[in-house]
Design a protein around this motif. Structure first.
Motif, PDB file in Angstrom:
ATOM      1  N   LEU A 404     -12.968  23.609  -8.281  1.00 26.29           N
ATOM      2  CA  LEU A 404     -14.149  24.416  -7.984  1.00 26.29           C
ATOM      3  C   LEU A 404     -14.050  25.771  -8.669  1.00 26.29           C
ATOM      4  O   LEU A 404     -15.024  26.283  -9.238  1.00 26.29           O
ATOM      5  N   TYR A 405     -12.860  26.357  -8.629  1.00 24.02           N
ATOM      6  CA  TYR A 405     -12.658  27.664  -9.249  1.00 24.02           C
ATOM      7  C   TYR A 405     -12.947  27.592 -10.753  1.00 24.02           C
ATOM      8  O   TYR A 405     -13.699  28.382 -11.308  1.00 24.02           O
ATOM      9  N   ALA A 408     -16.678  26.935 -11.532  1.00 24.68           N
ATOM     10  CA  ALA A 408     -17.505  28.115 -11.245  1.00 24.68           C
ATOM     11  C   ALA A 408     -17.352  29.157 -12.350  1.00 24.68           C
ATOM     12  O   ALA A 408     -18.331  29.763 -12.798  1.00 24.68           O
ATOM     13  N   PHE A 443     -22.236  32.163  -8.737  1.00 22.55           N
ATOM     14  CA  PHE A 443     -20.937  31.706  -9.237  1.00 22.55           C
ATOM     15  C   PHE A 443     -19.797  32.414  -8.501  1.00 22.55           C
ATOM     16  O   PHE A 443     -18.770  31.816  -8.197  1.00 22.55           O
ATOM     17  N   LEU A 446     -19.316  30.761  -5.238  1.00 22.22           N
ATOM     18  CA  LEU A 446     -18.551  29.518  -5.375  1.00 22.22           C
ATOM     19  C   LEU A 446     -17.071  29.813  -5.558  1.00 22.22           C
ATOM     20  O   LEU A 446     -16.200  29.141  -5.003  1.00 22.22           O
ATOM     21  N   ARG A 447     -16.785  30.844  -6.339  1.00 23.72           N
ATOM     22  CA  ARG A 447     -15.398  31.197  -6.601  1.00 23.72           C
ATOM     23  C   ARG A 447     -14.712  31.661  -5.314  1.00 23.72           C
ATOM     24  O   ARG A 447     -13.546  31.347  -5.076  1.00 23.72           O
ATOM     25  N   ALA A 450     -13.881  28.628  -3.438  1.00 27.61           N
ATOM     26  CA  ALA A 450     -12.733  27.973  -4.072  1.00 27.61           C
ATOM     27  C   ALA A 450     -11.434  28.663  -3.678  1.00 27.61           C
ATOM     28  O   ALA A 450     -10.441  28.015  -3.331  1.00 27.61           O
TER      29      ALA A 450
ATOM     30  N   PHE B 136     -27.653  27.396 -10.783  1.00 25.12           N
ATOM     31  CA  PHE B 136     -26.890  27.442  -9.542  1.00 25.12           C
ATOM     32  C   PHE B 136     -27.147  26.217  -8.676  1.00 25.12           C
ATOM     33  O   PHE B 136     -26.229  25.622  -8.134  1.00 25.12           O
ATOM     34  N   LEU B 140     -24.443  23.525  -7.408  1.00 29.37           N
ATOM     35  CA  LEU B 140     -24.275  23.250  -5.984  1.00 29.37           C
ATOM     36  C   LEU B 140     -24.289  21.744  -5.709  1.00 29.37           C
ATOM     37  O   LEU B 140     -23.554  21.242  -4.869  1.00 29.37           O
ATOM     38  N   ILE B 143     -21.092  19.896  -8.267  1.00 28.70           N
ATOM     39  CA  ILE B 143     -19.670  20.136  -8.014  1.00 28.70           C
ATOM     40  C   ILE B 143     -19.127  19.246  -6.886  1.00 28.70           C
ATOM     41  O   ILE B 143     -18.116  18.569  -7.062  1.00 28.70           O
TER      42      ILE B 143
END
Lengths: 494, 204, 209
Positions: A404-405, A408, A443, A446-447, A450, B136, B140, B143
């Motif tokens: 995920l990291y 992102a 982003f 998300l980070r 993560a 985005f 979403l 991922i």
């Protein structure tokens, strides 16, 4: 000599009588895990500050600019180096069949290093900052680091010098390169004129300083985060799979090619910057060449386990180590690719760089360290891991968090790079900086998620290792007899 | 086996992947049949969705205005997208087939193609998110789907290839390594093409 | 002697191994870094590049202390879009008095190399204390404490300038003698603002246009 060894049919003459010094290894592992939690928490916190900038509460020591070096230094020097010291001490004894040279110095090395990391971290919060990346600590700490580092070298090479076995094992070459090259880089890059205890001025200025700094910065990654941890791989992977390393020849060639070519690639951190062009071009060529030894080493590792699958039992330790090789493959490929001017023009100054660093730091360094700790700790105290289930959950969390990291930051970095450069038909900029910056928020969210996932996994491991260690002592481990064919002392063989 | 394996793959693989993998373990379908009867339909979905979404709404990058491209350029990009996906599927299956020897799995190329297709299927379906071209929103949706696909890879390899879980884990990790490198290469190649003048204007 | 048997010697001798690693890893630095350190053209200042005054130097040290370079680069690449956005691209000669260099590696916020003169001093002061009062979308932290600390307490300015003179920065005795009184009555925020306003003003006006 115990009756047990005779009963096993060992040659009594070859019995070494050496008892390994393992308590210091356990202590270093504990410190390493502690710094991992502290520095990763700092990382999660500053990633939240990019979403909600006021959560520093107006406190100078919670400010992004001060916590960020704490995060990087805590991970590299606290978590990373403590883990490297632990694994180096553990493996150098076992590959040399002797007790550590001067356990007292080893203990000093352990505690002195933790003191440097602790006080150094506090000094960063206080604003003692040279601003050279990964060399932010001010001159008193630079001197302290150099001293402890030399002691680390004395213990390590002292042990090798006393070894009972003729060849020096491959993992020790990498640990050795770590100690020697980092010492060279650290000293040259940190040369400065002290002004007061918290302030110094670099001997180098401007463009020259930039070139020296990235010679250091790139190779701190090269010899510490890559080479040092390859030492870890070269010992623990064959040990775990019960097989010798797949190709000895390949490891010889890869080691020297790696040591030679890594050093040149530093200036690729300065593409299109105000440094001489030939330095930039040379660094691109060497970065591409560097891919060969990096991947040769990875292939050597993968083939070692792949040829031994009939013996393998999947425990969490092996899962982590094998997966770390996949991310190592990614990071060592991505690096040379990002050094291409046509890619770098987009990726430089963006979050792609941050993502690249973390595919290495989370996917490779942290994962191989976790695997190694899951391997070592039960063996050090002679008890099974507290919970294999928890470790398996940790594995899933670490994988998900890292993926995920990276994804992102790819998204963020590519968007930033392209939008900053984007122009319309009449050549005017399409986007203001502010627009691009605002569009990064998803982003960054998300980070943050993560990071939280990855940190949760690390906390699970902390608990798991704590329960495994609680109330237990290091078991007394003796050096096994040396195979006469490899013994250093010819008389014994005769 | 005949048609049964294909009909099984086409729908049930999505909601009962383990059963699909188990079924696959006993079958060695012809690679071209898997590709053209089954995989092709899935591979068409993402470019199709992205073409419709981008031409109707334009890509939205955060707060900025939608990025609208003329339909010729879009068509070209969608075609490129399709070929990259096709190429990716075939090479991943080839690499999987090649690695299988090392890990003691002996299965036909067709089975590897089917395996990789099942693993990628959720992503193809989730690419419906392209209809709403917001970066985005797509991240979403895609991922978590990617993480699901990786789970499928780790469970599918030992099941479909009939090898012990520990070896399957090693092989899956090696494939993850390849996929990561492939993804980042794609990123690098498209950035290079972009900065060298293909795609929207850049001031370099 | 074959290469592998030569290697046998190296891998069985601690001293040879240490020496070998040192030698092999030093080559790159010697061939690539040393010439750069000896390249005099990198040490020649551009026309208007002068050593930082006592106030600017103090401001620069605050910039370092707060870790501004973590999010702001000071390096404009020679790319059309970049020159359009920030101004003339950066030249090596503009950084000869930068110890250490402050180019940065990340732009979470915009590049600052040509920030000098783009905003008023007042704008900078308000922005530094609470960025969101002037740029609502900003994610930059506020630095309220800079307005509460005296610039003279940032460090020993005389010792700093003396040290820099030893490194070749052409400060006069008079400049060093006046350093402390220069800072009198100023807060840290004033010093930092002075530094930001001098940034990127080192180019010949002809080139700058």
């Amino acid at each position: 000599m115990t009756s047990a060894t005779i009963a096993q049919g060992h040659d009594p003459l070859a019995e070494t009588g050496e008892v390994y010094e393992d308590a210091v290894v356990i202590r270093l592992i504990q410190f390493s895990v502690l710094w991992a939690v502290v520095a990763m928490t700092a990382g999660v916190y500053i990633s939240a500050e990019l979403l909600w900038p006021t959560i520093d509460l107006g406190q100078f020591w919670l400010s992004f600019g001060r916590l960020r070096p704490l995060h990087t230094n805590g991970i590299i020097f606290g978590f990373g180096v403590s883990a490297l010291m632990a694994t180096a001490f553990y493996s150098v004894q076992r590959t040399s069949h002797v007790r550590l040279f001067s356990p007292a110095l080893a203990w000093f090395c352990c505690y002195a290093w933790q003191l440097v990391v602790l006080l150094g971290g506090l000094s960063l919060l206080a604003g003692w900052n040279t601003t050279k990346e990964y060399a932010e600590l001010e001159w008193p700490f630079d001197i302290a680091i150099a001293v402890v580092w030399v002691i680390f070298g004395v213990v390590f090479f002292g042990t090798i010098a006393r070894r009972k076995i003729r060849p020096i094992y491959i993992s020790n070459w990498f640990y050795g390169a770590l100690i020697i090259v980092i010492a060279m880089l650290h000293i040259v890059n940190n040369l400065a004129i002290p002004v007061t205890v918290d302030k110094s001025y670099s001997l180098y200025a401007g463009a020259q300083d930039a070139v020296v700094q990235w010679w250091y910065g790139h190779n701190a990654v090269g010899f510490l985060l890559t080479g040092g941890f390859l030492g870890m791989m070269y010992y623990f992977l064959p040990k775990h799979s019960g097989r010798p390393i797949w190709s000895y020849r390949l490891s010889v060639v890869a080691f020297w090619a790696f040591t030679y070519s890594y050093i040149w690639a530093g200036p690729h951190h300065l593409h299109y910057n105000a440094i001489p062009e030939w330095v930039q071009s040379l660094s691109v060529v060497m970065s591409v060449i560097l891919l060969a030894p990096s991947w040769a080493t990875m292939i050597n590792g993968i083939m070692t386990v792949s040829t031994a699958w009939e013996k393998l039992k999947t425990d969490p330790a092996l899962k982590f180590i094998v997966l770390s090789l996949a991310f190592y493959g990614l990071a060592t490929f991505e690096g040379p690719m990002m050094s291409f001017p046509s890619v770098n023009v987009v990726s430089h100054f963006t979050d792609w760089t941050i993502g690249h660093v973390h595919s290495g730091a989370l996917g490779w360094n942290a994962m191989i360290t976790y695997g190694t700790f899951y391997f070592m700790v039960p063996r050090l105290v002679g008890a099974p891991l507290h919970s294999v289930r928890l470790a398996n959950i940790h594995f899933a969390l670490a994988l998900a968090g890292t993926m995920l990291y990276i994804v992102a930051m790819w998204g963020a970095g590519v968007s930033q790079g392209l939008l900053w450069l984007s122009v319309d038909e009449i050549g005017e900029l399409s986007f203001s900086f502010k627009d691009v910056m605002t569009s990064m928020q998803p982003f960054y969210a998300l980070r943050l998620i993560a990071g939280l996932i990855f940190l949760t996994g690390t906390l699970l491991m902390t608990y798991n290792l704590f329960k495994t260690l609680a109330g237990r002592q290091a078991v007394v481990a003796k050096a096994p007899p040396v195979d006469p064919a490899y013994a250093i002392n010819k008389e014994v063989t005769a | 086996m005949g048609n049964s394996i294909y009909s099984f793959l086409l729908f049930r693989a999505l909601y009962a992947p383990k059963a699909a993998f188990a079924k696959l373990a006993g079958a060695d379908p012809a690679p071209w049949r898997v590709l053209f009867r089954y995989a092709l339909w899935l591979l068409i979905l993402p470019p199709l969705f992205s073409f419709v979404g981008a031409s109707k709404f334009g890509w939205r990058v955060g707060a900025a205005q939608p990025l609208v491209m003329d339909s010729n350029a879009l068509l070209l990009i969608s075609l490129g997208y399709f070929f990259i996906l096709f190429f990716g599927l075939v090479t991943t299956a080839l690499i999987s087939r090649w690695m299988a020897d090392t890990y003691g799995a002996n299965a036909s190329f067709g089975r590897h193609v089917a395996l990789i297709t099942i693993v990628g299927e959720p992503l193809a379906v989730a690419s419906m998110a392209h209809l709403f071209p917001d970066v985005f929103f797509n991240a979403l949706v895609l991922i978590p789907t990617t993480i699901w696909a990786m789970y499928l890879l780790y469970t599918g390899i030992p099941l479909a290839l009939g090898i012990p879980p520990e070896r399957g884990m090693l092989m899956a990790s090696s494939l993850v390594g390849w996929l990561l490198v492939a993804a980042v290469s794609l990123l690098g190649i498209s950035m290079s093409l972009w900065t060298l003048g293909v795609g929207p204007l850049l001031g370099v | 002697m074959s290469a592998l048997s030569l290697h046998k010697k190296i891998e069985e001798n601690t001293g040879l191994l240490i020496f070998g690693i040192l030698l092999v890893s030093a080559i790159g630095g010697l061939v690539q870094i040393l010439p750069v350190l000896n390249q005099k053209s990198l040490e020649e200042p551009t026309v208007n590049t002068k050593p930082y005054s006592a106030i600017e130097l103090t401001g620069r040290d605050i910039y370092m202390r707060e870790g501004c370079s973590v999010c702001h680069s000071q390096q404009i690449r020679p790319l059309i879009a970049e020159v359009e956005r920030y101004g003339p691209y950066s030249r090596a000669g503009e950084f000869v008095y930068d110890r250490p260099f402050m180019w940065g590696s990340k732009r979470t916020g915009p590049d600052l190399h040509r920030i000098g003169g783009k905003y008023t001093d007042d704008w900078h002061r308000i922005h530094l204390i609470d960025p969101r009062t002037v740029v609502p979308e900003s994610i930059m932290p506020g630095y309220p404490w800079l307005a509460e600390r005296a610039a003279s307490e940032t460090g020993n300015i005389v010792a700093k300038m003396t040290a820099l003179r030893k490194l070749g920065h052409p400060y006069t005795d008079a400049q060093i003698a006046a350093a402390e009184s220069d800072l009198e009555g100023l807060m840290e925020i004033d010093a930092l603002t002075a530094y930001l306003q001098i940034l990127g003003t080192g180019l010949d006006e002809e080139i700058a246009r």
